[in-house]
Design an enzyme around this catalytic site. Structure first.
Site, PDB file in Angstrom:
ATOM      1  N   LYS A 125       0.858  -1.186   0.000  1.00  0.00           N
ATOM      2  CA  LYS A 125       0.000   0.000   0.000  1.00  0.00           C
ATOM      3  C   LYS A 125       0.889   1.228   0.000  1.00  0.00           C
ATOM      4  O   LYS A 125       2.033   1.161   0.456  1.00  0.00           O
ATOM      5  CB  LYS A 125      -0.884   0.012   1.264  1.00  0.00           C
ATOM      6  CG  LYS A 125      -2.092   0.924   1.172  1.00  0.00           C
ATOM      7  CD  LYS A 125      -3.282   0.267   0.484  1.00  0.00           C
ATOM      8  CE  LYS A 125      -4.393   1.252   0.253  1.00  0.00           C
ATOM      9  NZ  LYS A 125      -5.617   0.601  -0.228  1.00  0.00           N
ATOM     10  N   ASP A 165      -7.106   4.464  -4.494  1.00  0.00           N
ATOM     11  CA  ASP A 165      -7.749   4.353  -3.181  1.00  0.00           C
ATOM     12  C   ASP A 165      -8.332   5.749  -2.929  1.00  0.00           C
ATOM     13  O   ASP A 165      -8.583   6.487  -3.888  1.00  0.00           O
ATOM     14  CB  ASP A 165      -6.725   3.945  -2.100  1.00  0.00           C
ATOM     15  CG  ASP A 165      -7.379   3.564  -0.768  1.00  0.00           C
ATOM     16  OD1 ASP A 165      -7.903   2.452  -0.654  1.00  0.00           O
ATOM     17  OD2 ASP A 165      -7.397   4.395   0.170  1.00  0.00           O
TER      18      ASP A 165
HETATM   19  P1  NDP Z   1     -12.929   8.062  -2.681  1.00  0.00           P
HETATM   20  O1  NDP Z   1     -11.839   9.048  -2.518  1.00  0.00           O
HETATM   21  O2  NDP Z   1     -13.517   7.853  -4.036  1.00  0.00           O
HETATM   22  O3  NDP Z   1     -14.131   8.398  -1.691  1.00  0.00           O
HETATM   23  C1  NDP Z   1     -13.947   8.452  -0.313  1.00  0.00           C
HETATM   24  C2  NDP Z   1     -15.241   8.887   0.344  1.00  0.00           C
HETATM   25  O4  NDP Z   1     -15.093   8.771   1.759  1.00  0.00           O
HETATM   26  C3  NDP Z   1     -15.584  10.320   0.069  1.00  0.00           C
HETATM   27  O5  NDP Z   1     -16.968  10.481   0.107  1.00  0.00           O
HETATM   28  C4  NDP Z   1     -14.901  11.043   1.219  1.00  0.00           C
HETATM   29  O6  NDP Z   1     -15.451  12.318   1.516  1.00  0.00           O
HETATM   30  C5  NDP Z   1     -15.138  10.071   2.363  1.00  0.00           C
HETATM   31  N1  NDP Z   1     -14.050  10.216   3.328  1.00  0.00           N
HETATM   32  C6  NDP Z   1     -12.736   9.975   3.114  1.00  0.00           C
HETATM   33  N2  NDP Z   1     -12.010  10.240   4.214  1.00  0.00           N
HETATM   34  C7  NDP Z   1     -12.883  10.650   5.131  1.00  0.00           C
HETATM   35  C8  NDP Z   1     -12.745  11.042   6.479  1.00  0.00           C
HETATM   36  N3  NDP Z   1     -11.547  11.074   7.101  1.00  0.00           N
HETATM   37  N4  NDP Z   1     -13.890  11.387   7.155  1.00  0.00           N
HETATM   38  C9  NDP Z   1     -15.097  11.349   6.530  1.00  0.00           C
HETATM   39  N5  NDP Z   1     -15.283  10.983   5.254  1.00  0.00           N
HETATM   40  C10 NDP Z   1     -14.201  10.634   4.574  1.00  0.00           C
HETATM   41  O7  NDP Z   1     -12.351   6.691  -2.101  1.00  0.00           O
HETATM   42  P2  NDP Z   1     -12.880   5.214  -2.319  1.00  0.00           P
HETATM   43  O8  NDP Z   1     -14.342   5.204  -2.506  1.00  0.00           O
HETATM   44  O9  NDP Z   1     -12.013   4.598  -3.343  1.00  0.00           O
HETATM   45  O10 NDP Z   1     -12.479   4.540  -0.932  1.00  0.00           O
HETATM   46  C11 NDP Z   1     -13.387   4.472   0.181  1.00  0.00           C
HETATM   47  C12 NDP Z   1     -12.940   3.358   1.116  1.00  0.00           C
HETATM   48  O11 NDP Z   1     -12.943   2.116   0.408  1.00  0.00           O
HETATM   49  C13 NDP Z   1     -11.527   3.512   1.689  1.00  0.00           C
HETATM   50  O12 NDP Z   1     -11.499   2.975   2.996  1.00  0.00           O
HETATM   51  C14 NDP Z   1     -10.700   2.640   0.766  1.00  0.00           C
HETATM   52  O13 NDP Z   1      -9.508   2.194   1.382  1.00  0.00           O
HETATM   53  C15 NDP Z   1     -11.665   1.495   0.533  1.00  0.00           C
HETATM   54  N6  NDP Z   1     -11.393   0.687  -0.649  1.00  0.00           N
HETATM   55  C16 NDP Z   1     -11.352   1.232  -1.891  1.00  0.00           C
HETATM   56  C17 NDP Z   1     -11.110   0.432  -2.993  1.00  0.00           C
HETATM   57  C18 NDP Z   1     -11.182   0.962  -4.379  1.00  0.00           C
HETATM   58  O14 NDP Z   1     -11.137   0.140  -5.312  1.00  0.00           O
HETATM   59  N7  NDP Z   1     -11.308   2.251  -4.609  1.00  0.00           N
HETATM   60  C19 NDP Z   1     -10.802  -1.007  -2.843  1.00  0.00           C
HETATM   61  C20 NDP Z   1     -10.948  -1.501  -1.488  1.00  0.00           C
HETATM   62  C21 NDP Z   1     -11.201  -0.661  -0.455  1.00  0.00           C
HETATM   63  P3  NDP Z   1     -14.650  13.645   1.099  1.00  0.00           P
HETATM   64  O15 NDP Z   1     -14.745  13.715  -0.399  1.00  0.00           O
HETATM   65  O16 NDP Z   1     -15.336  14.749   1.801  1.00  0.00           O
HETATM   66  O17 NDP Z   1     -13.233  13.448   1.573  1.00  0.00           O
END
Ligand code: NDP
Length: 443
Positions: A125, A165
């Site tokens: 990662k 991510d």
């Molecule tokens: P994105 O950046 O596309 O979206 C993240 C979302 O979560 C946004 O709505 C963001 O809001 C919110 N968010 C992020 N950090 C915070 C925080 N500290 N507090 C509150 N809200 C938060 O990321 P992903 O959708 O790709 O990832 C989401 C989760 O899924 C993560 O945990 C990631 O590790 C996991 N994941 C993702 C994969 C992938 O293929 N993309 C694969 C496996 C797991 P804002 O825009 O306001 O920051």
């Protein structure tokens, strides 16, 4: 003191200031007790001590210049955690909360997740404390180019293959790939999540969210239930949240919430996903703007998604976004199934509440493995110079998620923890990695 407890004690002592890594290791190692304590062979080769120590940690300076000519410096990380079963594979996260402990927790989880997919990929990662929010496309490009100028020395299609991510989507992967190609002169599958015109795979965008719903569907079916007609609450509004909502709706559920780091929306009639895609994927806006499309929906500042009554909850934002009191509120409101789309969204105490109350609980390393599984399918297509159809990749993804469900359920049952998929997923993921480590000697 048991072997597992002594390894955990030592891990906490030797890795101070990394609470997320301690939390992830505690969850995994505690649930491995049934297998570890039964067999001396693990302790005799210090297998756990080696498993919790990354093979390699790379930390670097990322200088870049903003549109006004000001110079900024961010921290860059790549943790190559375990190559026991294949080249390192895992995403890059760009978010101000990123530090070494966060990247280590994610890399550690990735080892078992990747093993669960049944594909030959090790765990890694990386990321940066850079915040893409509010930056121009050119600023993001310059940052990505600087980041890759250093990272390219340590990655390769058979060495380490990063992906997206939080904060790293199609735009960032494009800039990173362009710079890798420029520096190395090689056109190869070194990153996944690439655009469809330059080696990307169909379904990769949807894969994590779709995969999450596929495995939840399997879990419900085994319990004689189905998604049809169920009320689902989802947190986040990024890649995982949007496509989890899409698949849940396709299977007949009603999704009523989404959120971002500012607040959350509740739409009792069901979320309008076209509106959300327009706000988040096209305009890079805030979830608050949803009210411009659906004036009858509610918007609340801060946290609160888990206070909404639902049948099924899918946390899809970030780590530790669902705490003990949230779990209690969900249970009190009749929620009977939880699938983790984000990595480690539930605290250890929250997981405890779910398991004690008989909530069907699909833990992240199984439930969100669809993203990395489809990334591995992208790697296969790149190696073969082929592009599979949407239907082909989607069918493979569905098959992989069904298989993960079967494996974690079987492992839980075998070790006397029926329906405890936390134990089941950890043991099923661990076994393959441990066997490979045992076979490869002390390395
Ligand atoms: P994105 O950046 O596309 O979206 C993240 C979302 O979560 C946004 O709505 C963001 O809001 C919110 N968010 C992020 N950090 C915070 C925080 N500290 N507090 C509150 N809200 C938060 O990321 P992903 O959708 O790709 O990832 C989401 C989760 O899924 C993560 O945990 C990631 O590790 C996991 N994941 C993702 C994969 C992938 O293929 N993309 C694969 C496996 C797991 P804002 O825009 O306001 O920051």
């Amino acid at each position: 003191m048991s072997y597992v407890d002594s390894v955990l004690d030592e891990l906490i002592r030797r890795n101070p200031g990394e609470p997320e890594f301690h939390q992830a290791a505690t969850e995994v190692l505690n649930s491995l007790k049934p297998i570890i304590e039964k067999d001396e062979k693990y302790q005799s080769v210090a297998l756990l001590e080696r498993l919790v120590e990354p093979e390699r940690v790379i930390m670097f300076r990322v200088p870049w210049v903003d549109d006004a000519g000001k110079v900024h410096v961010n921290k860059g990380y790549r943790v190559q955690f375990s190559s026991a079963i294949g080249p390192y594979k895992g995403g890059l996260r760009f978010h101000p909360s990123v530090n070494l402990g966060v990247i280590k927790f994610l890399g550690f989880e990735q080892i078992f997740k990747n093993s669960l997919t049944g594909l030959p990929i090790g765990g890694g990662k990386g990321g940066s404390d850079f915040d893409p929010k509010g930056k121009s496309d050119n600023e993001v490009m310059r940052f990505c180019q600087s980041f890759m100028t250093e990272l390219c020395k340590y990655i390769g299609p058979d060495v380490d293959v990063p992906a997206g991510d939080i904060g790293v989507g199609a735009r960032e992967i494009g800039f990173l790939y362009g710079q890798y190609k420029k520096i190395t002169g090689r056109y190869e599958g070194v990153l996944t999540g690439k655009g469809l015109t330059y080696g990307g795979s169909l379904v990769r965008t949807q894969a994590t969210g779709y995969g999450l719903v596929y495995i939840v569907d399997e879990m419900l079916k085994a319990a004689g239930k189905s998604l049809a007609g169920q009320v689902v609450t989802i947190s986040g509004s990024g890649n995982v949240a949007i496509y989890a909502a899409e698949k849940a709706m396709q299977l007949g559920a009603k999704v009523v919430t989404l959120s971002d780091s500012n607040g959350w929306v509740y739409d009792k009639d069901g979320i309008d996903l076209d509106a959300v895609k327009e706000i988040k994927e096209v305009r890079r806006g805030r979830i608050k703007e949803y009210l411009q499309y659906r004036p009858n929906a509610e918007y609340h500042e801060g946290k609160g998604v888990w206070t909404v009554k639902c049948d099924i909850a899918l946390p899809c934002a970030t780590q530790n976004e669902l705490l003990e009191e949230d779990a209690k509120a969900l249970v009190a409101n009749g929620c009977y199934a939880v699938g983790e789309g984000a990595n480690m969204p539930s605290s250890l105490e929250a997981i405890d509440v779910f398991l004690k109350n008989g909530v069907l609980f699909a833990p992240a390393k199984a439930a969100n493995a669809g993203g990395v599984a489809t990334s591995a399918l992208e790697m296969s297509q790149n190696s073969q110079r082929l592009s599979w159809t949407f239907e082909e990749v989607d069918a493979k993804l569905k098959g992989i998620m069904a298989n993960i469900y079967r494996e974690m359920a079987a492992a839980a049952k075998e070790y006397g923890y029926e329906n405890n998929f936390v134990v089941g997923a950890n043991i099923a993921g661990f076994k393959k990695v441990a066997d490979a480590m045992l076979a490869q000697g002390i390395v």
